[in-house]
Design a protein around this motif. Structure first.
Motif, mmCIF file in Angstrom:
data_model
loop_
_atom_site.group_PDB
_atom_site.id
_atom_site.type_symbol
_atom_site.label_atom_id
_atom_site.label_comp_id
_atom_site.label_asym_id
_atom_site.label_seq_id
_atom_site.Cartn_x
_atom_site.Cartn_y
_atom_site.Cartn_z
ATOM 1 N N PHE A 182 0.826 -1.197 0.000
ATOM 2 C CA PHE A 182 0.000 0.000 0.000
ATOM 3 C C PHE A 182 0.867 1.255 0.000
ATOM 4 O O PHE A 182 0.667 2.191 -0.795
ATOM 5 N N GLY A 183 1.858 1.305 0.893
ATOM 6 C CA GLY A 183 2.739 2.464 0.950
ATOM 7 C C GLY A 183 3.536 2.643 -0.322
ATOM 8 O O GLY A 183 3.724 3.777 -0.799
ATOM 9 N N SER A 199 4.145 8.189 -2.846
ATOM 10 C CA SER A 199 4.480 9.467 -2.228
ATOM 11 C C SER A 199 5.585 9.284 -1.198
ATOM 12 O O SER A 199 5.863 8.162 -0.752
ATOM 13 N N GLN A 200 6.175 10.404 -0.796
ATOM 14 C CA GLN A 200 7.216 10.345 0.222
ATOM 15 C C GLN A 200 6.663 9.819 1.534
ATOM 16 O O GLN A 200 7.294 8.994 2.212
ATOM 17 N N LEU A 201 5.464 10.269 1.903
ATOM 18 C CA LEU A 201 4.856 9.826 3.151
ATOM 19 C C LEU A 201 4.492 8.348 3.096
ATOM 20 O O LEU A 201 4.663 7.614 4.079
ATOM 21 N N GLY A 202 4.007 7.879 1.951
ATOM 22 C CA GLY A 202 3.656 6.477 1.806
ATOM 23 C C GLY A 202 4.876 5.574 1.889
ATOM 24 O O GLY A 202 4.863 4.547 2.570
ATOM 25 N N LEU A 203 5.955 5.956 1.198
ATOM 26 C CA LEU A 203 7.181 5.156 1.248
ATOM 27 C C LEU A 203 7.799 5.152 2.641
ATOM 28 O O LEU A 203 8.298 4.124 3.112
ATOM 29 N N LEU A 252 0.780 5.205 7.383
ATOM 30 C CA LEU A 252 0.229 4.764 6.100
ATOM 31 C C LEU A 252 -1.165 5.331 5.867
ATOM 32 O O LEU A 252 -1.514 5.718 4.747
ATOM 33 N N LEU A 253 -1.976 5.393 6.917
ATOM 34 C CA LEU A 253 -3.313 5.970 6.770
ATOM 35 C C LEU A 253 -3.225 7.454 6.431
ATOM 36 O O LEU A 253 -4.003 7.953 5.602
ATOM 37 N N GLN A 254 -2.309 8.172 7.055
ATOM 38 C CA GLN A 254 -2.119 9.582 6.723
ATOM 39 C C GLN A 254 -1.701 9.746 5.266
ATOM 40 O O GLN A 254 -2.165 10.670 4.582
ATOM 41 N N ALA A 255 -0.843 8.849 4.794
ATOM 42 C CA ALA A 255 -0.414 8.923 3.392
ATOM 43 C C ALA A 255 -1.587 8.662 2.454
ATOM 44 O O ALA A 255 -1.710 9.313 1.402
ATOM 45 N N GLY A 256 -2.463 7.714 2.825
ATOM 46 C CA GLY A 256 -3.635 7.438 2.006
ATOM 47 C C GLY A 256 -4.584 8.615 1.959
ATOM 48 O O GLY A 256 -5.119 8.976 0.885
ATOM 49 N N VAL A 257 -4.821 9.230 3.097
ATOM 50 C CA VAL A 257 -5.698 10.406 3.144
ATOM 51 C C VAL A 257 -5.078 11.556 2.364
ATOM 52 O O VAL A 257 -5.778 12.310 1.664
ATOM 53 N N GLN A 258 -3.752 11.716 2.472
ATOM 54 C CA GLN A 258 -3.068 12.780 1.733
ATOM 55 C C GLN A 258 -3.224 12.589 0.225
ATOM 56 O O GLN A 258 -3.385 13.562 -0.520
ATOM 57 N N THR A 261 12.728 9.894 0.981
ATOM 58 C CA THR A 261 13.141 11.035 0.154
ATOM 59 C C THR A 261 14.303 10.650 -0.757
ATOM 60 O O THR A 261 14.331 11.006 -1.945
ATOM 61 N N GLU A 262 15.241 9.907 -0.216
ATOM 62 C CA GLU A 262 16.396 9.450 -0.998
ATOM 63 C C GLU A 262 15.967 8.507 -2.109
ATOM 64 O O GLU A 262 16.474 8.585 -3.237
ATOM 65 N N LEU A 263 15.023 7.618 -1.819
ATOM 66 C CA LEU A 263 14.530 6.683 -2.829
ATOM 67 C C LEU A 263 13.856 7.411 -3.983
ATOM 68 O O LEU A 263 14.060 7.073 -5.157
ATOM 69 N N LEU A 264 13.042 8.389 -3.655
ATOM 70 C CA LEU A 264 12.316 9.115 -4.698
ATOM 71 C C LEU A 264 13.228 10.041 -5.492
ATOM 72 O O LEU A 264 13.008 10.273 -6.683
ATOM 73 N N ALA A 265 14.265 10.570 -4.837
ATOM 74 C CA ALA A 265 15.185 11.464 -5.539
ATOM 75 C C ALA A 265 16.021 10.712 -6.573
ATOM 76 O O ALA A 265 16.336 11.247 -7.641
ATOM 77 N N ARG A 266 16.437 9.487 -6.249
ATOM 78 C CA ARG A 266 17.190 8.618 -7.137
ATOM 79 C C ARG A 266 18.602 9.124 -7.407
ATOM 80 O O ARG A 266 19.553 8.360 -7.510
ATOM 81 N N THR A 267 18.778 10.422 -7.521
ATOM 82 C CA THR A 267 20.074 10.994 -7.871
ATOM 83 C C THR A 267 21.185 10.615 -6.895
ATOM 84 O O THR A 267 22.302 10.276 -7.335
ATOM 85 N N PRO A 268 20.963 10.675 -5.573
ATOM 86 C CA PRO A 268 22.058 10.282 -4.659
ATOM 87 C C PRO A 268 22.574 8.867 -4.914
ATOM 88 O O PRO A 268 23.788 8.623 -4.866
ATOM 89 N N TYR A 269 21.659 7.937 -5.190
ATOM 90 C CA TYR A 269 22.054 6.550 -5.450
ATOM 91 C C TYR A 269 22.861 6.479 -6.744
ATOM 92 O O TYR A 269 23.935 5.859 -6.792
#
Length: 552
Positions: free
Chosen positions: A324-325, A330-334, A406-412, A535-543
């Motif tokens: 689900f996350g 989203s950053q909050l979901g991940l 996770l619930l906050q991420a879903g509502v967001q 945040t690091e996962l979504l940015a991808r660039t640092p990796y």
């Protein structure tokens, strides 16, 4: 002192979670069955060192960003790349903590010296190889090395799952082998197609090249990878194998399988979905999969009367929270998914270890055969109650905090499908509490049922001990399935394996219960760490820059 001073040291620590368990396994294989105490301490020291290294890698990745080592000095994408970013370092740390606790538990249980299991010379080296495979999968920086990590841990798991060679374990092992081979073949085909389309299997290069592929080809590769990883993660409808495979193994093996191995699949899903295929192409598909996994898993748990099978179905349902996350994207979901993985590895492992204690003390894991354990084993009741409430999401425990995130991420997200997942998450949590309460009422709270109480002084054979020791029950102590002959309760088959629980087994379980509570006490820093990992996962660039260099 600055972390830059330790950057070079951290660089050389990255391979050790793989190398140290493999080295210890090789030494133990060379020792054979000699010096069992020395071998036990060698295993404990090796896994303690891996835990220390994992914690240092967490600190280093958090302070310095992703840390990379090119094995053999061959630069990417030619050589084997190992990467310790925030996510992989956290997974190594948590997995090493639970594998260390399970190892201590298994030593206390005397698995290596009982007739129905493999000898010490087989079990512990295989277990260490499993740990090395898990660490390699978490640290792998290319798809083929990830495949190698999967195969190492799967090969070791085949041996561990069939320990003792009983008919039920061989049958369950056959199912597990067939499903795992299917997943491995699909993964290998996906790797071949990916290499053919991009000319590389290095994850950082794939992150640059896969988004540039034709849309249809990219979707095909993404679906194939997610399908292979979904089997390993046991998502619906690819989870039917799990409840028939895990419960038949010895308690420590079941615990480490249930707590850890499926999370390797979830980790691979997160890595592929965020690094290779950024965007929202399959987010809705993942969310529907998460919905089905939650609901079907928990409904399966409701229908069970055996604690091991019940927990196996709850395991499936709670994989749905993690997916689900990931599906929210989203950053909050991940962040919620990363935190929930760490929580669930710990709690699920603890519950299966406690179930092993229940089986040893009560003679069975079938709810119809249990009763009165809170009176005869109050410590065991506490060891079950705390992680059970954590799994059910009772505040302020880490399970509650993870679900709230996770619930906050879903509502967001605010979409109809996200709101549907929020409702399903709440329903799954309530049904989890229901099945946990049913276990508590049957096994601990109710009085021992008719025909399940031995007469005072009844002598029971200790079938799991190293010798033919016996133990006498006190008045009214529950023993498990039995029959009445001439008005006297007799045990039909020696089902109570030991009246007194081994201190080492109890101590290891207490350690994991405390570790689970520590996730609550230190939830603030862990939530912050999970958010930064997301945040690091979504940015991808640092990796990508850490692996390929920022000046290419």
């Amino acid at each position: 002192m600055s972390w830059d001073y330790f950057a070079g040291l951290i660089h050389y620590l990255i391979p050790l979670p793989v190398v140290v368990p493999l080295f210890a396994a090789g030494v133990k294989l060379a020792m054979g069955s000699r010096w069992p105490k020395v071998q036990q301490w060698l295993s404990i020291i090796a896994l303690t060192f891996v835990l220390f290294v994992g914690f240092v890698l967490m600190l280093g990745a958090d302070a310095l960003g992703p840390q990379v080592v090119q094995v053999g000095g061959w630069d990417a994408p030619i050589g084997i790349t190992l990467v310790a970013d925030r996510l992989s370092a956290l997974m190594v740390t948590v997995s090493s903590a639970i594998t260390l606790a399970v190892l201590v538990y298994s030593i206390g249980q005397g698995m290596a010296s009982r007739a129905e299991v493999a000898p010490l010379s087989v079990y512990q080296p295989t277990y260490l190889i499993l740990v090395a495979g898990v660490s390699n999968a978490f640290l792998a920086g290319d798809l083929f090395n990830l495949y190698v990590g999967f195969e190492i841990l799967l090969t070791a798991s085949y041996v561990l799952l069939t320990l003792g060679g009983t008919q039920s374990r061989i049958r369950a092992g056959a199912i597990y082998v067939v499903v795992s081979l299917l997943s491995s073949v699909l993964f290998l085909i996906a790797i071949a197609l990916t290499f053919g389309a991009t000319g590389t299997v290095n994850m950082a290069q794939l992150a640059e090249r896969l988004p540039e592929l034709d849309g249809h080809l990219k979707i095909v590769l993404q679906v194939m990878l997610l399908f292979a990883f979904g089997i390993k993660a046991a998502v619906f409808p690819l989870a039917a194998w799990l409840p028939d495979s895990y419960p038949t193994a010895p308690a420590p093996v079941t615990a480490v399988f249930a707590g850890l191995l499926t999370k390797v699949g979830v980790y691979a899903i997160i890595r592929a979905h965020t690094l290779f295929f950024p965007g929202e192409d399959l987010n809705n598909l993942l969310m529907w999969v998460a919905l089905a996994t939650m609901i079907m898993g928990i409904l399966g748990a409701v229908a069970q009367t055996d604690i091991k099978r019940l927990l196996s179905f709850t395991l499936i349902s709670h994989i749905g929270y993690m997916v689900f996350g990931v599906g929210l994207g989203s950053q909050l979901g991940l962040a919620g998914a990363v935190f929930y993985i760490a929580h669930h590895i710990t709690v699920q492992t603890t519950l299966f270890l406690t179930t092993g204690l229940i089986e040893r003390r009560g003679g069975s894991t079938n709810l119809d055969d249990l009763g009165g354990l809170i009176r005869i084993a109050p410590l065991l009741a506490v060891l079950f109650f705390v992680p059970a409430m954590n799994l059910g999401g009772i505040p302020p425990l880490s399970g509650f905090l993870g679900k709230i995130g996770l619930l906050q991420a879903g509502v967001q997200a605010g979409t109809p499908l996200a709101y549907l997942l929020v409702g399903a998450s709440v329903l799954t949590s309530l049904l989890t509490l229901y099945v946990i309460a049913r276990v508590w009422n049957y096994a601990f709270w109710r009085a021992p049922s008719e025909g399940k109480v031995a007469d005072p002084g009844t002598v029971l054979e200790d079938t799991e001990a190293d010798d033919s020791s016996t133990a006498a029950l006190g008045p009214g102590e529950a023993v498990g399935p039995s029959s009445r002959i001439g008005g006297t309760t007799t045990v039909s088959t020696p089902l109570v394996t030991s009246v007194a629980l081994p201190k080492t087994m109890v101590g290891a379980t207490i350690g994991l219960v405390v570790f689970g509570l520590a996730l609550t006490v230190f939830a603030g820093p862990l939530i912050t760490y999970s958010a930064e990992a997301a945040t690091e996962l979504l940015a991808r660039t640092p990796y990508i820059e850490a692996v390929l260099g920022g000046d290419r």
